[in-house]
Scaffold this active site. Sequence first.
Site, PDB file in Angstrom:
ATOM      1  N   ASP A 112      -2.713  -1.129   9.942  1.00  0.00           N
ATOM      2  CA  ASP A 112      -2.781  -1.209   8.478  1.00  0.00           C
ATOM      3  C   ASP A 112      -3.432  -2.487   7.970  1.00  0.00           C
ATOM      4  O   ASP A 112      -3.818  -2.565   6.793  1.00  0.00           O
ATOM      5  CB  ASP A 112      -1.367  -1.138   7.874  1.00  0.00           C
TER       6      ASP A 112
ATOM      7  N   LYS B 115       0.849  -1.195   0.000  1.00  0.00           N
ATOM      8  CA  LYS B 115       0.000   0.000   0.000  1.00  0.00           C
ATOM      9  C   LYS B 115       0.883   1.243   0.000  1.00  0.00           C
ATOM     10  O   LYS B 115       2.038   1.232   0.445  1.00  0.00           O
ATOM     11  CB  LYS B 115      -0.936   0.022   1.205  1.00  0.00           C
TER      12      LYS B 115
ATOM     13  N   THR C  16       0.321  -6.751   5.164  1.00  0.00           N
ATOM     14  CA  THR C  16      -0.402  -7.416   4.085  1.00  0.00           C
ATOM     15  C   THR C  16      -0.188  -8.932   4.112  1.00  0.00           C
ATOM     16  O   THR C  16      -1.083  -9.698   3.774  1.00  0.00           O
ATOM     17  CB  THR C  16      -0.006  -6.811   2.719  1.00  0.00           C
TER      18      THR C  16
ATOM     19  N   GLY D 156       7.540   1.273   4.912  1.00  0.00           N
ATOM     20  CA  GLY D 156       6.330   2.078   4.954  1.00  0.00           C
ATOM     21  C   GLY D 156       5.301   1.666   3.928  1.00  0.00           C
ATOM     22  O   GLY D 156       4.417   2.437   3.568  1.00  0.00           O
ATOM     23  N   LEU D 157       5.388   0.410   3.451  1.00  0.00           N
ATOM     24  CA  LEU D 157       4.484  -0.094   2.420  1.00  0.00           C
ATOM     25  C   LEU D 157       3.579  -1.213   2.933  1.00  0.00           C
ATOM     26  O   LEU D 157       2.923  -1.897   2.145  1.00  0.00           O
ATOM     27  CB  LEU D 157       5.295  -0.606   1.219  1.00  0.00           C
ATOM     28  N   ALA D 158       3.560  -1.419   4.251  1.00  0.00           N
ATOM     29  CA  ALA D 158       2.689  -2.414   4.892  1.00  0.00           C
ATOM     30  C   ALA D 158       3.017  -3.838   4.473  1.00  0.00           C
ATOM     31  O   ALA D 158       2.136  -4.691   4.386  1.00  0.00           O
ATOM     32  CB  ALA D 158       1.211  -2.110   4.616  1.00  0.00           C
TER      33      ALA D 158
END
Length: 329
Positions: free
Chosen positions: A155, A11, A123, A117-119
């Site tokens: 998240d 994300k 995920t 910082g992209l989960a």
Amino acid sequence: MALCTLLAPAKINLYLEVVGDRPDGFHELVMIMQSVALADRVTLDFRDSDPKTSADTPTLSLDLHCDHPEVPTDASNLAHRAAVLLHGQWAEYCPDRPAPQGHLQITIAKQIPVGAGLAGGSTDAAAVLVGLNHLWAMGLTPQTLEHLCSQLGSDIPFCVQGGTVLATGRGEILQPLPHALPALPLVLAKFRSLSVSTPWAYGTYRQQFAPTYIQDSPGVQARQTAVQAGDLAQAIAQGDPLRLSQTLHNDLEKVVLPAHAAVVTLRHLFQQQPGVLGTLMSGSGPTVFALCVSATAAEVTAAAVQTQLQNPDLECWVTQSVAGGIQIL
């Protein structure tokens, strides 16, 4: 034996505003979150226990494997914790059936960079919950899965749903926008050796900007409504990439950029590329993304940034926005 493989998309944050403090110690946030095609592949392999021996074995044994050396494979991994949580809630959600007994192997093939910082961890956990709900035929709704996810991390509920979503609270309260973002090409870039602590980013923001926080619930609600009806949401609804790129926003840049010159360098380099519409740091960083005018422009941009920096520590990924979250293959 039951086997399931899932794609777990990363994300980005198209918008991140820190509104105020919460009683639980987290921040009150207003975000517009977006799934991208860059994804991990999560495989679940569940083998039932032999009925003759199941009484003498643990209800559920669990192994986790990952091809990235920096990802923990013990009980601290969010994907591991997700499996334990779901199995532990079995009696609540499936009281008419005995809980599964046997061995679960989780295998994660990483494509999403770690600590970016992209989960990526979130995920993967979401994929485990969606996959086990499928393998074990639990019949849980996405809303129930998102509620379970919120017990693990802010998240993770978004990662289950995916797409283009307004997220409030600490990020766990989700409201899909009326119109999803059209598929937009983008480039993600991160220095491999650079990581930014999320608690540090939010803690530093609090130290510097707490006097600006909204203190009352009506004020918080007003900010949520304003973002939901604001320029960025309208640009998404109109499918206007140029307008969208001009309204990207991340409050955490105020503390991360002054502390990390390398992130500033990436931002500036992206801004100088002719095929880039707009650029922003995602989440607490340090990944920076650039929205591009076309897929070709995204490829050219990634190559140009790598050529100009000549830094072997830099990684770039060319990808695009996608309309959904976890996908069972």
